[in-house]
Design an enzyme around this catalytic site. Structure first.
Site, PDB file in Angstrom:
ATOM      1  N   LYS A 127     -10.271  51.992  64.509  1.00  0.00           N
ATOM      2  CA  LYS A 127      -9.457  53.355  65.180  1.00  0.00           C
ATOM      3  C   LYS A 127      -7.980  53.419  65.989  1.00  0.00           C
ATOM      4  O   LYS A 127      -7.014  53.636  65.572  1.00  0.00           O
ATOM      5  CB  LYS A 127     -10.569  54.485  65.750  1.00  0.00           C
ATOM      6  CG  LYS A 127     -11.300  55.141  65.816  1.00  0.00           C
ATOM      7  CD  LYS A 127     -12.342  55.673  65.946  1.00  0.00           C
ATOM      8  CE  LYS A 127     -13.316  55.666  64.882  1.00  0.00           C
ATOM      9  NZ  LYS A 127     -14.595  56.840  65.652  1.00  0.00           N
ATOM     10  N   GLN A 136     -16.708  58.093  71.761  1.00  0.00           N
ATOM     11  CA  GLN A 136     -17.604  57.694  70.212  1.00  0.00           C
ATOM     12  C   GLN A 136     -19.287  58.031  70.249  1.00  0.00           C
ATOM     13  O   GLN A 136     -19.493  57.493  72.050  1.00  0.00           O
ATOM     14  CB  GLN A 136     -17.102  56.106  70.421  1.00  0.00           C
ATOM     15  CG  GLN A 136     -17.802  55.442  69.198  1.00  0.00           C
ATOM     16  CD  GLN A 136     -17.169  56.002  68.082  1.00  0.00           C
ATOM     17  OE1 GLN A 136     -15.880  55.762  67.618  1.00  0.00           O
ATOM     18  NE2 GLN A 136     -18.210  55.536  67.419  1.00  0.00           N
ATOM     19  N   ASP A 181     -12.206  65.083  66.509  1.00  0.00           N
ATOM     20  CA  ASP A 181     -13.643  65.088  65.534  1.00  0.00           C
ATOM     21  C   ASP A 181     -13.809  66.221  65.034  1.00  0.00           C
ATOM     22  O   ASP A 181     -15.157  66.685  64.428  1.00  0.00           O
ATOM     23  CB  ASP A 181     -14.805  64.052  66.192  1.00  0.00           C
ATOM     24  CG  ASP A 181     -15.219  62.814  65.883  1.00  0.00           C
ATOM     25  OD1 ASP A 181     -14.364  62.094  65.010  1.00  0.00           O
ATOM     26  OD2 ASP A 181     -15.099  62.213  66.848  1.00  0.00           O
TER      27      ASP A 181
END
Ligand code: NAP
Length: 277
Positions: free
Chosen positions: A49, A93, A116
């Protein structure tokens, strides 16, 4: 033979366009990724990422926390990041260590920085048919991939296998928004193959080898394989038996090279969308 839904190609195209757009910004978006503990798979994901973000001009900061970090310490950091005007996107994460409540941590993220799309605000918007600030990355990537190949889902029977919060559940709502007729299957579903045989589009997000060609698929269907795992020989594979399925399907996404690249692409798109709020 089925046409391959090429996620790498589309990723490269979208990221090139995004880079051009970001190059025109005076100030750049800043994505902060919080990683707790030393899960090797998470470290690889976070690294990818960061690398992708930097390649297209997004500032990327990874905050590494040790396994024994307390929930309160993380909540304090998220609160600080929420109030930091330089930070435009926050990603925690997953998975988190067991002593930390994933829900409490996700709930603490400002929905306008929730890259997200997992906060209750953004999830609630999605599930009530309204527009969230951003859509969850994997489902968004799947829809982008289908659109790229002009695969229309309106009026089609879309069968989703898996009901996790990161894939199946949000995807079911996004497919409804696209006017698909949606069936969601899971580990308690009986007669799975009878259901999959009626699917125009089948999307599998399980993490096990569960889809075989002739037995489970209708001729000409579209197959999207989200699953990714290592089999007993150490080979990376998806939920679908590619060889048999590609003889029956009209389109099929490979593993690797299908949905995976689209997930990271969506993360970059979401980072830019939040920056532009
Ligand atoms: P998860 O949270 O473990 O969910 C798996 C789902 O599969 C659950 O809903 C489970 O049902 C269902 N399931 C398990 N066994 C089944 C069976 N025999 N028949 C039908 N359904 C069954 O997993 P996830 O996080 O959604 O991830 C799923 C897979 O996608 C994994 O391989 C993951 O690595 C991959 N993934 C890939 C990407 C990407 O970008 N390529 C992104 C996300 C995930 P229950 O709910 O009843 O337990």
């Amino acid at each position: 033979m089925a046409i391959i839904l090429d996620g790498k190609n589309l990723r490269d195209k979208i990221l090139a366009e995004l880079k051009e757009k970001i190059d025109t910004y005076e100030k750049k978006p800043t994505l902060v990724v919080i990683l707790v503990g030393e899960n090797p798979a998470s470290q690889i994901y976070v690294n990818n990422k960061k690398k992708t973000a930097e390649k297209i001009g997004i500032n990327s900061i990874v905050l590494n926390y040790p396994e024994n970090t307390t929930e309160q310490e993380l909540l304090n950091k998220i609160n600080e990041l929420n109030n930091d005007n330089e930070v435009t996107a926050i990603l925690v994460q997953l998975p988190l260590p067991k002593h930390i409540s994933k829900e409490n941590i996700i709930n603490a993220i400002d929905p306008k920085k929730d890259v997200d799309g997992f906060t209750p605000y953004n999830f609630g918007k999605l599930f009530s048919g309204e527009k969230p600030y951003v859509y969850p990355c994997t489902p968004k990537g799947i829809l982008l991939l289908l659109k790229e190949y002009n695969i229309e889902v309106s009026g089609k029977h879309v069968v989703i296998i898996g009901r996790s919060n990161i894939v199946g559940r949000p995807l079911s709502q996004m497919m409804l928004n696209e006017n698909a007729t949606v069936t969601v299957c899971h580990s308690h579903t009986k007669n799975l193959s009878e259901i999959t045989k009626t699917a125009d589009v089948i999307i599998s997000a399980v993490g096990k080898n569960i889809i075989e060609g002739e037995k489970m698929l209708k001729s000409g269907c579209v197959v999207v394989d989200v699953g990714i795992f290592k089999d007993s020989t150490g080979r990376t594979r998806g939920d679908v038996d590619f060889e048999s399925a590609s003889k029956i399907a009209s389109y099929i996404s490979p593993v690797p090279g299908g949905v995976g690249p689209m997930t990271i692409t969506s993360l970059m798109l979401n980072t830019v969308e939040l920056f532009e709020i």
